[in-house]
Scaffold this active site. Sequence first.
Site, short mmCIF file in Angstrom:
data_model
loop_
_atom_site.label_atom_id
_atom_site.label_comp_id
_atom_site.label_asym_id
_atom_site.label_seq_id
_atom_site.Cartn_x
_atom_site.Cartn_y
_atom_site.Cartn_z
CB CYS A 10 -0.91 0.00 1.21
SG CYS A 10 -0.26 0.19 2.53
CG ASN A 13 4.51 -1.54 4.99
OD1 ASN A 13 5.67 -1.88 5.24
ND2 ASN A 13 3.71 -2.59 4.90
CB CYS A 15 -3.00 1.83 7.40
SG CYS A 15 -3.14 3.33 8.40
NE ARG A 16 -4.51 1.62 1.94
CZ ARG A 16 -4.27 2.35 0.92
NH1 ARG A 16 -5.27 2.37 0.17
NH2 ARG A 16 -3.09 3.24 0.98
CB SER A 17 0.19 -3.45 2.86
OG SER A 17 1.27 -2.56 3.49
CG ASP A 125 -6.74 5.18 2.16
OD1 ASP A 125 -6.14 4.99 3.35
OD2 ASP A 125 -6.08 5.65 1.31
P1 4NP Z 1 -1.65 3.09 4.24
O1 4NP Z 1 -2.13 4.28 4.91
O2 4NP Z 1 -1.21 3.29 2.78
O3 4NP Z 1 -2.84 2.05 4.29
O4 4NP Z 1 -0.41 2.55 5.15
C1 4NP Z 1 -1.64 5.60 4.54
C2 4NP Z 1 -0.44 5.84 5.70
C3 4NP Z 1 0.46 7.08 5.37
C4 4NP Z 1 -0.14 7.84 4.43
C5 4NP Z 1 -1.25 7.54 3.57
C6 4NP Z 1 -1.94 6.44 3.90
N1 4NP Z 1 0.84 9.06 4.24
O5 4NP Z 1 0.15 9.90 3.51
O6 4NP Z 1 1.75 9.34 4.89
#
Ligand code: 4NP
Length: 158
Positions: A10, A13, A15-17, A125
Amino acid sequence: MQKIRILFVCLGNICRSPMAEFVMKDLIKKAGLAEYFEIASAATSSEELGNPVYPPARRKLAEHGLDCTGKTARQLTAADYRYYDLLVGMDASNLRNMQRLCGGDPHKKLSLLLDYTARPGSVADPWYTGDFEATWRDVNEGCAALLEQLKQTHPFLH
Ligand code: 4NP
């Protein structure tokens, strides 16, 4: 025997992944198939490198008895593309970034998690919504469908 290597991907790295990584590890363990798999997760961005799983994501996993202690964010590399059999993104933006970081997809290893289900699209998300339950549901549905597909294509998993 060569393990089936899966990398969930994702943006951050955190949250989702990682949720997909720990849900998939749990599914294969409960199915008695852990020895056949190597599962990990990575980011397309460098934004969160070294950071642990985001607390609300960690709490959602813990609600379901899953422990992600020790996981920290790392970035996808072209070496990952060579090493892993499947690199599974969460949304279309991830997939574009995965293609860029991997130098294309000559071995057709890239996919999206919900493409294994009857409702292809993006994993919810939680970054702006705070809705980690929706992400939990999507990730579980996707991982269960991915495991079913792998069982069909790899008879030794029966
Ligand atoms: P992830 O969530 O891609 O599911 O881990 C996010 C984590 C950080 C950010 C965006 C989404 N960010 O903008 O830093």
